[in-house]
Scaffold this motif. Sequence first.
Motif, short mmCIF file in Angstrom:
data_model
loop_
_atom_site.label_atom_id
_atom_site.label_comp_id
_atom_site.label_asym_id
_atom_site.label_seq_id
_atom_site.Cartn_x
_atom_site.Cartn_y
_atom_site.Cartn_z
N LYS A 83 0.85 -1.21 0.00
CA LYS A 83 0.00 0.00 0.00
C LYS A 83 0.88 1.24 0.00
N GLU B 105 2.22 1.71 -3.50
CA GLU B 105 1.16 2.25 -4.36
C GLU B 105 0.92 3.73 -4.06
N GLY B 106 0.99 4.09 -2.79
CA GLY B 106 0.83 5.49 -2.40
C GLY B 106 1.95 6.38 -2.94
N VAL C 69 3.72 5.81 -5.63
CA VAL C 69 3.53 5.94 -7.08
C VAL C 69 2.40 6.93 -7.37
N THR C 70 1.31 6.85 -6.63
CA THR C 70 0.17 7.75 -6.83
C THR C 70 0.57 9.20 -6.56
N ASN C 71 1.26 9.44 -5.45
CA ASN C 71 1.68 10.79 -5.09
C ASN C 71 2.70 11.36 -6.07
N LYS D 75 2.96 10.46 -9.22
CA LYS D 75 2.22 10.72 -10.47
C LYS D 75 1.48 12.06 -10.39
N ALA D 76 0.84 12.32 -9.28
CA ALA D 76 0.10 13.58 -9.11
C ALA D 76 1.05 14.77 -9.21
N GLU E 29 8.75 12.71 -3.31
CA GLU E 29 7.81 11.61 -3.09
C GLU E 29 8.44 10.28 -3.49
N ASN F 86 3.28 1.14 -11.60
CA ASN F 86 2.04 0.93 -10.86
C ASN F 86 1.41 -0.42 -11.23
N THR G 118 1.02 -3.39 -8.50
CA THR G 118 -0.34 -3.88 -8.22
C THR G 118 -0.43 -5.38 -8.50
#
Length: 152
Positions: free
Chosen positions: A64, A67-68, A70-72, A74-75, A88, A143, A147
């Motif tokens: 998790k 994944e967080g 990668v998400t942060n 990407k944003a 990040e 990602n 995943t």
Amino acid sequence: MNRFNPVLIVSLISLMALVGCSKGDEPTAQTPPAGSSVSETSPSSTPTTKADTAVSPTANTDFKGLEGVVTNTKAAVEAGNFAKAKGEFDKFEDFWSKVEDGVKVKSPNAYKEIEDKSDELKAGLKASAPNKQKLLTALASLNKNVTSVAKP
């Protein structure tokens, strides 16, 4: 007496080598206190290895976390804030180091892809003029692989 000294020295060295090679650090079995169940005791009697972390409860937290990250990242890349994206993504290795051995055993191909994309992202974020599209493509691939291996 002159012949006895070399024999004594060789004997002492042999004895020290045998004592030094003993297996004194083997784990011992632990039994739970009377009236309690095994689940109530905190330490496990079997030592864990890095490969075990792929199925441990903390591995889910680490995935998790990956994944967080990668998400942060990407944003931040989408917003064009590459300094924040680099900050990040610097957190990636903290989570990855905890699960990478399990991933390597479970899926060597995904492991290699994650390592390659991680290196690509690190280099891309360090560039003086980061390529937004290349970074987003690498993040999407990363990602997807993270995943896929996070599933039990």
